[in-house]
Design a protein around this motif. Structure first.
Motif, short mmCIF file in Angstrom:
data_model
loop_
_atom_site.label_atom_id
_atom_site.label_comp_id
_atom_site.label_asym_id
_atom_site.label_seq_id
_atom_site.Cartn_x
_atom_site.Cartn_y
_atom_site.Cartn_z
N UNK A 85 -12.42 2.98 -3.54
CA UNK A 85 -11.05 3.03 -4.07
C UNK A 85 -10.02 3.06 -2.94
N UNK A 86 -10.28 3.88 -1.92
CA UNK A 86 -9.34 3.99 -0.79
C UNK A 86 -9.32 2.69 0.01
N UNK A 87 -10.48 2.11 0.26
CA UNK A 87 -10.54 0.86 1.01
C UNK A 87 -9.88 -0.28 0.26
N UNK A 88 -9.95 -0.27 -1.06
CA UNK A 88 -9.30 -1.31 -1.85
C UNK A 88 -7.78 -1.26 -1.67
N UNK A 91 -7.02 -2.48 1.82
CA UNK A 91 -7.23 -3.92 1.90
C UNK A 91 -6.05 -4.69 1.31
N UNK A 92 -5.51 -4.20 0.20
CA UNK A 92 -4.33 -4.85 -0.39
C UNK A 92 -3.15 -4.83 0.57
N UNK A 93 -2.97 -3.70 1.25
CA UNK A 93 -1.85 -3.59 2.21
C UNK A 93 -2.04 -4.54 3.38
N UNK A 94 -3.27 -4.66 3.87
CA UNK A 94 -3.54 -5.57 4.99
C UNK A 94 -3.26 -7.01 4.57
#
Length: 188
Positions: A85-88, A91-94
């Motif tokens: 959940x945190x990586x998702x 990833x969206x921000x990147x």
């Protein structure tokens, strides 16, 4: 590579070999940390608060007997439960940074295009010509040489340059004024 088809893998390999990928990685991390953009700072705070909320509401911490587990056990269980959940969100921000057409995304596109053209052997279009310098005013007597009307910066190229009709008329007018009004001396 001229004449052969350049693949995306070729471009990526070139960017990895010359350190460009690492450079972009550092820029992305700095922007996400909030060192560069205010919105990235807001995102960082939002991600932090969302993560804290997810941890507080986690099944792992709210399971009976969780208080008896070691810190290491709790941490590993939390990571397994919340990591995706945190990586998702990160990833969206990147991807937002990478696809941004104004900031880093534009820079990435330009670099990829440049590497592709270099590998393909495609000539880059010439840069636009610099704007012409503003015309010097005749009142600036320090920059104009008496006699031929050339500025000091043009003196080096004056012998290789043809005079314009206007320059020739101006020189004739000056010579007429010096020699006398309309008096022409015969050449012997």
């Amino acid at each position: 590579m001229v004449g052969s088809v350049v693949t995306p893998e070729d471009v990526l390999q070139s960017l990895m070999n010359d350190g460009t990928i690492d450079s972009f990685r550092v820029k992305i991390i700095n922007q996400l940390k909030g060192n560069v953009r205010f919105s990235a700072l807001i995102f960082q705070e939002e991600l932090k608060s969302n993560t804290i909320t997810m941890v507080e509401q986690s099944k792992v911490l709210n399971t009976p007997g969780a208080e008896k587990q070691s810190k290491r056990e709790l941490f590993d269980a939390l990571r397994r439960d919340l990591e995706s959940q945190v990586l998702e969100k990160a990833s969206k921000a990147v991807w937002e940074l990478i696809l941004n057409n104004n900031g880093l995304g534009k820079e990435i596109s330009e670099v990829v295009e440049k590497v592709y053209r270099r590998l393909s052997g495609i000539e880059l279009p010439p840069p636009p010509p610099p704007p012409p310098p503003p015309m010097a005013l005749a009142a600036d007597e320090n920059s104009v040489r008496e006699g031929d009307g050339l500025k000091d910066s043009e003196m080096g190229e004056s012998s290789a340059r043809k005079r314009t009709f206007r320059e020739m008329n101006a020189q004739d007018s000056r010579e007429t004024a010096v020699n006398g009004a309309g008096v022409h001396h015969p050449v012997a």
